[in-house]
Design a protein around this motif. Structure first.
Motif, PDB file in Angstrom:
ATOM      1  N   GLY A 108       8.026  21.802  36.630  1.00 44.43           N
ATOM      2  CA  GLY A 108       6.869  21.298  37.353  1.00 44.43           C
ATOM      3  C   GLY A 108       6.954  19.809  37.630  1.00 44.43           C
ATOM      4  N   VAL A 109       7.351  19.038  36.620  1.00 45.30           N
ATOM      5  CA  VAL A 109       7.465  17.587  36.801  1.00 45.30           C
ATOM      6  C   VAL A 109       8.555  17.257  37.823  1.00 45.30           C
ATOM      7  CG1 VAL A 109       8.086  15.431  35.651  1.00 45.30           C
ATOM      8  CG2 VAL A 109       6.569  17.071  34.503  1.00 45.30           C
ATOM      9  N   SER A 110       9.690  17.919  37.717  1.00 49.00           N
ATOM     10  CA  SER A 110      10.801  17.647  38.638  1.00 49.00           C
ATOM     11  C   SER A 110      10.451  18.059  40.066  1.00 49.00           C
ATOM     12  CB  SER A 110      12.053  18.396  38.169  1.00 49.00           C
ATOM     13  OG  SER A 110      12.412  18.011  36.858  1.00 49.00           O
ATOM     14  N   PHE A 111       9.782  19.189  40.201  1.00 50.19           N
ATOM     15  CA  PHE A 111       9.358  19.631  41.534  1.00 50.19           C
ATOM     16  C   PHE A 111       8.410  18.615  42.163  1.00 50.19           C
ATOM     17  CE2 PHE A 111       6.119  21.727  44.113  1.00 50.19           C
ATOM     18  CZ  PHE A 111       6.905  22.295  45.117  1.00 50.19           C
ATOM     19  N   THR A 157       8.785  12.439  46.554  1.00 54.11           N
ATOM     20  CA  THR A 157       9.789  11.520  47.104  1.00 54.11           C
ATOM     21  C   THR A 157      10.114  11.881  48.542  1.00 54.11           C
ATOM     22  OG1 THR A 157      10.748  11.201  44.891  1.00 54.11           O
ATOM     23  CG2 THR A 157      12.104  10.581  46.787  1.00 54.11           C
ATOM     24  N   PHE A 158      10.287  13.169  48.820  1.00 54.62           N
ATOM     25  CA  PHE A 158      10.617  13.594  50.187  1.00 54.62           C
ATOM     26  C   PHE A 158       9.481  13.292  51.169  1.00 54.62           C
ATOM     27  CE2 PHE A 158      13.162  17.177  47.971  1.00 54.62           C
ATOM     28  CZ  PHE A 158      14.164  16.285  47.676  1.00 54.62           C
ATOM     29  N   LYS A 159       8.231  13.401  50.689  1.00 57.64           N
ATOM     30  CA  LYS A 159       7.064  13.246  51.568  1.00 57.64           C
ATOM     31  C   LYS A 159       6.451  11.838  51.509  1.00 57.64           C
ATOM     32  CE  LYS A 159       6.883  17.583  52.925  1.00 57.64           C
ATOM     33  NZ  LYS A 159       7.026  17.977  54.354  1.00 57.64           N
ATOM     34  N   ASN A 160       6.999  10.959  50.674  1.00 58.94           N
ATOM     35  CA  ASN A 160       6.461   9.598  50.534  1.00 58.94           C
ATOM     36  C   ASN A 160       4.990   9.612  50.114  1.00 58.94           C
ATOM     37  OD1 ASN A 160       8.766   8.182  51.010  1.00 58.94           O
ATOM     38  ND2 ASN A 160       8.243   7.527  53.080  1.00 58.94           N
ATOM     39  N   ILE A 161       4.699  10.326  49.041  1.00 62.89           N
ATOM     40  CA  ILE A 161       3.334  10.398  48.553  1.00 62.89           C
ATOM     41  C   ILE A 161       3.302  10.022  47.069  1.00 62.89           C
ATOM     42  CG2 ILE A 161       2.608  12.145  50.217  1.00 62.89           C
ATOM     43  CD1 ILE A 161       2.960  14.259  48.077  1.00 62.89           C
ATOM     44  N   ALA A 162       2.089   9.729  46.575  1.00 64.32           N
ATOM     45  CA  ALA A 162       1.846   9.423  45.160  1.00 64.32           C
ATOM     46  C   ALA A 162       2.707   8.261  44.655  1.00 64.32           C
ATOM     47  CB  ALA A 162       2.076  10.668  44.303  1.00 64.32           C
ATOM     48  N   GLY A 198      13.000   7.892  40.591  1.00 64.48           N
ATOM     49  CA  GLY A 198      12.601   9.050  39.796  1.00 64.48           C
ATOM     50  C   GLY A 198      13.461  10.266  40.079  1.00 64.48           C
ATOM     51  N   LEU A 199      13.751  10.485  41.343  1.00 68.45           N
ATOM     52  CA  LEU A 199      14.610  11.612  41.715  1.00 68.45           C
ATOM     53  C   LEU A 199      16.018  11.429  41.169  1.00 68.45           C
ATOM     54  CD1 LEU A 199      14.728  14.249  43.357  1.00 68.45           C
ATOM     55  CD2 LEU A 199      15.419  12.880  45.345  1.00 68.45           C
ATOM     56  N   TRP A 200      16.501  10.202  41.163  1.00 68.36           N
ATOM     57  CA  TRP A 200      17.837   9.916  40.627  1.00 68.36           C
ATOM     58  C   TRP A 200      17.902  10.246  39.135  1.00 68.36           C
ATOM     59  CZ3 TRP A 200      20.775   7.164  37.211  1.00 68.36           C
ATOM     60  CH2 TRP A 200      22.118   6.956  37.543  1.00 68.36           C
TER      61      TRP A 200
END
Length: 348
Positions: free
Chosen positions: A158-161, A167-172, A181-183
């Motif tokens: 859940g956290v990774s999703f 990150t993909f949507k530029n939100i939060a 974070g994705l890295w």
């Protein structure tokens, strides 16, 4: 340019990862060299050789799952099954993402890529927890052990999703231009889990097992995992240029990762022993006779001497008439001369 913390620029320019079209810029990061595409029924298929390895991986995982399920009483059976189920789902999803069956321009691609990212992080978490099953902090196969594994894996997924899709949507507060974070969850976390798993299994073998052969499985699995990372992040472009774009480093990465997963299965199989009392297999069953009445060579002289059909220790009598045919024609029923056989002609 080497790999930098929090940056996918060098990585995605070398390897065609699933997340690369969604980070770095609005157009993503394009690799400098990737394998040739093929057209099937009017549809372009990207990474055809890698997709073939994905299919082989699913088939091999099915075989491993079948053999694990057949070891009904092996230690950590249910826990390790979850790892292989997750790996099979990752390989199935990778077929659609690597091949371009789900186009990168499609609105659903970021969501599937986020699911893929979450599954990768969750699978390494599952492997990490499986590394401590052998220490029996919680008895394997019990609700405590299984739900600890399931909840931990689900939380990491859940956290990774969320981090991936944000990150993909530029939100939060997340930004695809700086995907730190994705890295962490895509590059650093798998490496940490793999190192802890290897160290824990070496400790387990040296401290609790007399057999040292499983160390070979650990060494080979670690070697395949290391080679996979080196080929993907260091020599992918070199391989792609040398083979004229027929295959790239992603093909060898996927193949080496399959081999490392197979060594995980081989290691688990070598350290687990099944309780033969409950095993179901193709081996012939050897039955040990416990009842003395069923064992050969038993002495029944006392019981036979009290029988009404035993005459002075002679041959056993017939159940019909109290004498046997041998007694009737040789010794006679009362100890006199027998009738003889065949009967004389004068009787007729």
């Amino acid at each position: 340019m080497g790999i930098q913390f929090g940056s996918f620029d060098a990585i995605c320019q070398t390897a065609a990862l699933v997340i690369c079209p969604l980070i770095g810029s609005s157009q993503g990061i394009e690799p400098s060299c990737y394998s040739r595409n093929v057209e099937i029924s009017g549809t372009l298929i990207f990474q055809p050789s890698t997709c073939f390895v994905h299919i082989v991986a699913i088939f091999m995982t099915g075989i491993m799952i079948f053999h694990i399920r057949s070891k009904y009483t092996a230690v950590g059976r249910k826990e390790i099954l979850m790892f292989f189920y997750l790996y099979a789902i990752i390989e199935l999803l990778a077929i659609f993402l690597d091949s371009g069956i789900i186009p990168t321009a499609n609105v659903s691609y970021p969501w599937f890529a986020a699911i893929y990212t979450g599954l990768v992080a969750a699978t390494y978490t599952c492997l990490l927890i499986n590394g401590f099953v052998g220490f029996q902090f919680a008895e394997d196969g019990t609700p405590l052990s299984l739900w600890l594994l399931r909840i931990s894996t689900l939380v990491v997924f859940g956290v990774s999703f969320f981090v991936a899709i944000a990150t993909f949507k530029n939100i939060a507060g997340f930004n695809f231009a700086k995907p730190i974070g994705l890295w962490i969850i895509y590059i650093l976390w798998p490496l940490v889990c793999a190192v802890i798993y290897v160290v824990s299994q070496l400790i387990l073998v040296f401290r609790t097992l007399e057999d040292r052969w499983p160390i070979g499985d650990i060494v080979f699995g670690t070697a395949f995992f290391t080679v996979a990372q080196v080929i993907l992040f260091a020599f992918s472009v070199t391989i792609c240029d040398a083979i004229k774009h027929y295959i790239d480093g992603l093909f060898f990465f996927t193949l080496c990762m399959l081999l490392s997963v197979m060594m995980i299965y081989k290691y688990w199989d070598s350290i687990t022993r099944e309780d033969l009392e409950f095993s179901v297999g193709s081996k012939a069953t050897v039955w040990e006779v416990k009842d003395p009445l069923l064992a050969g060579g038993a002495d029944y002289g006392d019981e036979d001497s009290a029988s009404n059909y035993t005459h002075g220790g002679g041959p056993p009598a017939s159940l019909v008439g109290g004498v046997s045919g041998k007694q009737l024609y040789q010794n006679g029923a009362g100890g006199g001369p027998g009738r003889g056989y065949p009967p004389p002609m004068d009787r007729f």
